[in-house]
Design a protein around this motif. Structure first.
Motif, PDB file in Angstrom:
ATOM      1  N   LYS A  86      -7.877  11.677   2.296  1.00 12.26           N
ATOM      2  CA  LYS A  86      -8.811  11.436   1.474  1.00 12.26           C
ATOM      3  C   LYS A  86      -8.214  10.454   0.247  1.00 12.26           C
ATOM      4  N   ALA A  87      -8.932   9.713  -0.267  1.00 15.23           N
ATOM      5  CA  ALA A  87      -8.594   8.693  -1.178  1.00 15.23           C
ATOM      6  C   ALA A  87      -8.093   9.313  -2.431  1.00 15.23           C
ATOM      7  N   LEU A  88      -7.086   8.794  -3.208  1.00 20.81           N
ATOM      8  CA  LEU A  88      -6.843   9.330  -4.505  1.00 20.81           C
ATOM      9  C   LEU A  88      -8.041   8.647  -5.449  1.00 20.81           C
ATOM     10  N   PRO A  89      -8.240   9.515  -6.691  1.00 17.43           N
ATOM     11  CA  PRO A  89      -9.474   9.061  -7.581  1.00 17.43           C
ATOM     12  C   PRO A  89      -8.944   8.153  -8.280  1.00 17.43           C
ATOM     13  N   LEU A  90      -8.440   7.117  -7.966  1.00 19.17           N
ATOM     14  CA  LEU A  90      -8.127   5.929  -8.646  1.00 19.17           C
ATOM     15  C   LEU A  90      -8.251   4.576  -7.958  1.00 19.17           C
ATOM     16  N   LYS A  91      -8.224   3.380  -8.732  1.00 14.98           N
ATOM     17  CA  LYS A  91      -8.604   2.086  -8.183  1.00 14.98           C
ATOM     18  C   LYS A  91      -7.677   1.384  -8.681  1.00 14.98           C
ATOM     19  N   VAL A 125      -6.445   8.692 -16.939  1.00 16.28           N
ATOM     20  CA  VAL A 125      -6.674   7.233 -16.979  1.00 16.28           C
ATOM     21  C   VAL A 125      -7.382   6.737 -18.122  1.00 16.28           C
ATOM     22  N   VAL A 126      -7.178   5.595 -18.854  1.00  8.34           N
ATOM     23  CA  VAL A 126      -7.724   5.106 -19.899  1.00  8.34           C
ATOM     24  C   VAL A 126      -8.894   4.411 -19.793  1.00  8.34           C
ATOM     25  N   GLU A 180       2.853   3.699 -19.828  1.00 14.30           N
ATOM     26  CA  GLU A 180       1.448   3.231 -19.609  1.00 14.30           C
ATOM     27  C   GLU A 180       1.479   2.229 -18.596  1.00 14.30           C
ATOM     28  N   GLY A 181       0.598   1.922 -17.663  1.00 16.10           N
ATOM     29  CA  GLY A 181       0.725   1.080 -16.655  1.00 16.10           C
ATOM     30  C   GLY A 181      -0.805   0.640 -15.954  1.00 16.10           C
ATOM     31  N   ILE A 182      -0.797  -0.544 -15.211  1.00 20.60           N
ATOM     32  CA  ILE A 182      -2.170  -0.862 -14.473  1.00 20.60           C
ATOM     33  C   ILE A 182      -1.827  -0.557 -12.936  1.00 20.60           C
ATOM     34  N   VAL A 183      -2.586   0.231 -12.427  1.00 20.06           N
ATOM     35  CA  VAL A 183      -2.655   0.559 -11.219  1.00 20.06           C
ATOM     36  C   VAL A 183      -2.656  -0.754  -9.959  1.00 20.06           C
ATOM     37  N   VAL A 184      -1.685  -1.077  -9.220  1.00 16.38           N
ATOM     38  CA  VAL A 184      -1.848  -2.132  -8.399  1.00 16.38           C
ATOM     39  C   VAL A 184      -2.187  -1.716  -6.797  1.00 16.38           C
ATOM     40  N   GLY A 185      -1.687  -0.559  -6.599  1.00 19.86           N
ATOM     41  CA  GLY A 185      -1.931  -0.019  -5.080  1.00 19.86           C
ATOM     42  C   GLY A 185      -2.012   1.531  -5.376  1.00 19.86           C
ATOM     43  N   VAL A 186      -2.700   2.032  -4.330  1.00 20.57           N
ATOM     44  CA  VAL A 186      -2.969   3.581  -4.327  1.00 20.57           C
ATOM     45  C   VAL A 186      -2.938   3.958  -2.906  1.00 20.57           C
ATOM     46  N   GLY A 187      -2.419   5.365  -2.802  1.00 17.79           N
ATOM     47  CA  GLY A 187      -1.889   6.021  -1.556  1.00 17.79           C
ATOM     48  C   GLY A 187      -3.086   6.878  -1.175  1.00 17.79           C
ATOM     49  N   THR A 188      -2.889   7.716  -0.448  1.00 14.10           N
ATOM     50  CA  THR A 188      -4.022   8.913  -0.013  1.00 14.10           C
ATOM     51  C   THR A 188      -3.478  10.160  -0.116  1.00 14.10           C
ATOM     52  N   PHE A 189      -4.347  11.126  -0.180  1.00 11.31           N
ATOM     53  CA  PHE A 189      -3.932  12.441  -0.070  1.00 11.31           C
ATOM     54  C   PHE A 189      -3.304  12.767   1.383  1.00 11.31           C
ATOM     55  N   GLU A 190      -2.753  13.943   1.640  1.00 13.08           N
ATOM     56  CA  GLU A 190      -2.182  14.378   2.824  1.00 13.08           C
ATOM     57  C   GLU A 190      -3.130  14.306   4.078  1.00 13.08           C
ATOM     58  N   ASP A 191      -4.468  14.653   3.584  1.00 13.40           N
ATOM     59  CA  ASP A 191      -5.565  14.842   4.579  1.00 13.40           C
ATOM     60  C   ASP A 191      -6.369  13.437   4.859  1.00 13.40           C
ATOM     61  N   ARG A 249       0.772  -1.107   0.048  1.00 12.98           N
ATOM     62  CA  ARG A 249      -0.023  -0.016   0.082  1.00 12.98           C
ATOM     63  C   ARG A 249       0.981   1.267   0.053  1.00 12.98           C
ATOM     64  N   PRO A 250       1.205   1.945  -0.978  1.00 12.75           N
ATOM     65  CA  PRO A 250       1.772   3.217  -1.080  1.00 12.75           C
ATOM     66  C   PRO A 250       1.319   4.104   0.068  1.00 12.75           C
ATOM     67  N   ILE A 251       2.690   4.849   0.451  1.00 12.14           N
ATOM     68  CA  ILE A 251       2.380   5.933   1.396  1.00 12.14           C
ATOM     69  C   ILE A 251       2.191   7.427   0.901  1.00 12.14           C
ATOM     70  N   GLY A 252       1.259   8.224   1.157  1.00 15.82           N
ATOM     71  CA  GLY A 252       1.185   9.404   0.656  1.00 15.82           C
ATOM     72  C   GLY A 252       0.549   9.629  -0.761  1.00 15.82           C
ATOM     73  N   GLU A 253       0.879  10.452  -1.562  1.00 11.65           N
ATOM     74  CA  GLU A 253       0.311  10.711  -2.914  1.00 11.65           C
ATOM     75  C   GLU A 253       1.078   9.905  -3.776  1.00 11.65           C
ATOM     76  N   ARG A 254       1.255   8.752  -3.747  1.00  7.40           N
ATOM     77  CA  ARG A 254       1.865   7.871  -4.644  1.00  7.40           C
ATOM     78  C   ARG A 254       1.039   6.712  -5.075  1.00  7.40           C
ATOM     79  N   VAL A 255       1.436   6.293  -6.141  1.00  4.44           N
ATOM     80  CA  VAL A 255       0.687   5.114  -6.914  1.00  4.44           C
ATOM     81  C   VAL A 255       1.643   3.924  -7.398  1.00  4.44           C
ATOM     82  N   LEU A 256       1.391   2.663  -7.028  1.00  3.75           N
ATOM     83  CA  LEU A 256       2.073   1.534  -7.466  1.00  3.75           C
ATOM     84  C   LEU A 256       1.432   1.243  -8.735  1.00  3.75           C
ATOM     85  N   ILE A 257       2.346   0.984  -9.687  1.00  9.67           N
ATOM     86  CA  ILE A 257       1.763   0.512 -11.094  1.00  9.67           C
ATOM     87  C   ILE A 257       2.782  -0.552 -11.557  1.00  9.67           C
TER      88      ILE A 257
END
Length: 91
Positions: free
Chosen positions: A50-55, A88-89, A37-48, A4-12
Protein backbone atom coordinates in the motif's frame (compact mmCIF):
# COMPACT_ATOMS: atom_id res chain seq x y z
CA UNK A 1 16.42 9.48 -13.91
CA UNK A 2 13.81 8.62 -11.30
CA UNK A 3 14.69 7.25 -7.87
CA UNK A 4 11.90 5.24 -6.22
CA UNK A 5 12.61 4.31 -2.59
CA UNK A 6 12.11 0.66 -1.68
CA UNK A 7 10.12 -0.21 1.43
CA UNK A 8 8.97 2.26 4.04
CA UNK A 9 11.43 4.98 3.02
CA UNK A 10 11.06 8.49 1.69
CA UNK A 11 13.59 10.38 -0.43
CA UNK A 12 13.73 14.05 0.51
CA UNK A 13 15.68 17.09 -0.55
CA UNK A 14 16.69 19.00 2.57
CA UNK A 15 15.69 22.65 2.73
CA UNK A 16 18.85 24.73 2.84
CA UNK A 17 19.53 26.87 5.86
CA UNK A 18 19.86 30.61 5.50
CA UNK A 19 23.55 31.50 5.35
CA UNK A 20 23.01 35.26 5.25
CA UNK A 21 20.61 37.38 7.28
CA UNK A 22 18.30 39.86 5.59
CA UNK A 23 20.74 42.64 6.47
CA UNK A 24 23.65 40.80 4.78
CA UNK A 25 25.44 39.31 7.80
CA UNK A 26 26.92 35.84 7.16
CA UNK A 27 25.99 33.18 9.72
CA UNK A 28 28.75 30.63 10.43
CA UNK A 29 27.81 26.92 10.44
CA UNK A 30 28.45 26.70 14.19
CA UNK A 31 25.78 29.35 14.89
CA UNK A 32 23.07 27.99 12.60
CA UNK A 33 20.26 26.04 14.16
CA UNK A 34 19.62 22.68 12.55
CA UNK A 35 16.33 22.56 10.68
CA UNK A 36 15.10 19.12 9.86
CA UNK A 37 12.80 20.00 7.01
CA UNK A 38 12.66 18.81 3.45
CA UNK A 39 10.68 18.35 0.27
CA UNK A 40 9.57 14.84 -0.72
CA UNK A 41 11.20 13.69 -3.97
CA UNK A 42 10.26 10.00 -3.91
CA UNK A 43 7.98 7.75 -1.85
CA UNK A 44 8.17 4.01 -1.13
CA UNK A 45 5.38 1.69 0.02
CA UNK A 46 4.32 -0.20 3.14
CA UNK A 47 5.39 -3.87 3.37
CA UNK A 48 1.95 -4.95 2.11
CA UNK A 49 2.38 -2.79 -1.03
CA UNK A 50 0.00 0.00 0.00
CA UNK A 51 1.12 3.57 -0.71
CA UNK A 52 2.56 5.73 2.06
CA UNK A 53 0.34 8.75 2.88
CA UNK A 54 2.71 11.20 1.14
CA UNK A 55 3.16 12.60 -2.32
CA UNK A 56 6.06 14.12 -4.21
CA UNK A 57 6.34 17.81 -3.36
CA UNK A 58 5.09 17.53 0.25
CA UNK A 59 6.97 19.71 2.75
CA UNK A 60 7.88 17.51 5.73
CA UNK A 61 9.54 17.77 9.13
CA UNK A 62 11.61 14.77 10.19
CA UNK A 63 13.41 13.55 13.27
CA UNK A 64 15.64 10.61 14.07
CA UNK A 65 19.37 10.26 13.80
CA UNK A 66 19.73 7.87 10.89
CA UNK A 67 19.58 8.90 7.26
CA UNK A 68 21.47 7.87 4.16
CA UNK A 69 22.65 10.79 2.05
CA UNK A 70 23.16 10.69 -1.70
CA UNK A 71 24.15 13.25 -4.30
CA UNK A 72 21.54 13.40 -7.08
CA UNK A 73 21.64 15.91 -9.94
CA UNK A 74 24.30 17.87 -8.07
CA UNK A 75 22.12 18.30 -4.97
CA UNK A 76 22.13 16.54 -1.60
CA UNK A 77 19.19 14.21 -0.90
CA UNK A 78 18.43 11.87 2.01
CA UNK A 79 16.61 8.59 2.46
CA UNK A 80 14.52 8.83 5.65
CA UNK A 81 12.57 5.97 7.23
CA UNK A 82 8.84 6.71 7.16
CA UNK A 83 8.66 6.22 10.94
CA UNK A 84 11.09 9.16 11.38
CA UNK A 85 8.78 11.64 9.64
CA UNK A 86 7.03 13.83 12.19
CA UNK A 87 4.67 16.01 10.18
CA UNK A 88 3.59 17.31 6.80
CA UNK A 89 3.62 21.11 6.63
CA UNK A 90 0.47 22.49 5.00
CA UNK A 91 0.48 26.07 3.84
Amino acid sequence: MIIRPIGERVLIKAIKKAEVTESGIYIPDSAQEEKKEGIVVGVGTFEDGKALPLKVGDHVIYGGYKSDEIDFNGESHMFIDFKDLLAVVEE
